[in-house]
Design a protein around this motif. Structure first.
Motif, mmCIF file in Angstrom:
data_model
loop_
_atom_site.group_PDB
_atom_site.id
_atom_site.type_symbol
_atom_site.label_atom_id
_atom_site.label_comp_id
_atom_site.label_asym_id
_atom_site.label_seq_id
_atom_site.Cartn_x
_atom_site.Cartn_y
_atom_site.Cartn_z
ATOM 1 N N GLU A 193 47.907 37.427 5.938
ATOM 2 C CA GLU A 193 49.252 37.738 6.447
ATOM 3 C C GLU A 193 50.005 38.687 5.521
ATOM 4 O O GLU A 193 50.089 38.459 4.321
ATOM 5 N N SER A 205 52.014 39.250 10.496
ATOM 6 C CA SER A 205 52.709 37.967 10.325
ATOM 7 C C SER A 205 52.934 37.791 8.831
ATOM 8 O O SER A 205 52.039 38.082 8.038
ATOM 9 N N VAL A 238 49.787 37.480 17.332
ATOM 10 C CA VAL A 238 49.942 38.206 16.058
ATOM 11 C C VAL A 238 49.147 39.512 16.104
ATOM 12 O O VAL A 238 47.982 39.532 16.482
#
Length: 209
Positions: free
Chosen positions: A9, A15, A72
């Motif tokens: 991430e 994200s 995502v």
């Protein structure tokens, strides 16, 4: 054979934190923020923190979790980078302090060789039990990479990440690349995007010829 380990991430996908984003999705961020603050004050360990967070989502369904995980998006350049790595004999690991529901999806789509992340526990009906298997904490990303390094004995090990919990990986790797890093996070190389990461690795391989 070479080995490369990626944070997930903020590095490969857009994200910032599975935990934070699920708190926001389920309206539990007030409590989640309080738990985070208490963890960083040293009130409890990572496993306790992860369990406290997961307990706030008890009864939520796997479908609800996957709805988020499947939404995502990748950063630009990720497919080209992974194709380049595969073509050049890299084993690829994703080591994430986030959640396995997202990490496994990305690992499968990008054909990573190893995926490590934290796992929410679901009951027989596919509902969150409130328990979690905390495989990746704030400190052990380096241990995981070291284990892979010892097992695979690669000629070169590279780590790519953006956050403070990636520093442990950077210490184990032969070469570290910090991509849009948080303040105080430094690697051997600095990249602004995944295209730059690819260029850095390309140059490293050429230097080794």
């Amino acid at each position: 054979m070479y080995l490369i380990a990626f944070d997930l991430e903020g590095t490969l996908v857009k994200s910032k934190s599975s935990w934070v984003e699920l708190h926001k999705k389920f309206g539990t961020w007030d409590k989640g923020a309080e738990y985070a603050e208490r963890f960083f004050k040293g009130e409890f360990d990572y496993a306790t923190w992860a369990k406290l967070d997961a307990s706030l989502w008890k009864g939520r369904t796997r479908e609800e979790i996957m709805e988020w995980a499947n939404s995502v998006e990748y950063f630009d350049g990720v497919e080209e980078l992974f194709k380049f790595l595969k073509k050049n004999g890299f084993k690829i690991a994703i080591i994430s302090g986030g959640l396995k529901c997202l990490a496994e999806r990305i690992g499968r789509e990008l054909k990573a060789d190893f995926v490590y992340a934290n796992e929410l526990v679901f009951d027989d009906e596919g509902k969150v039990t409130g328990d979690v298997l905390p495989w990746v904490d704030f400190r052990n990303k380096g241990d995981i990479l070291l284990e892979l390094k010892e097992k695979l004995k690669p000629d070169l090990t590279i780590a790519v990440g953006d956050g403070h919990n990636d520093i442990a990986m950077f210490k184990v790797a032969d070469v570290s690349i910090a991509i849009n890093p948080h303040e105080g996070v430094e690697g051997d190389y600095l990249a602004k995007d995944l295209y730059e990461v690819k260029d850095i690795i390309k140059n490293l391989l050429q230097e080794r010829k």
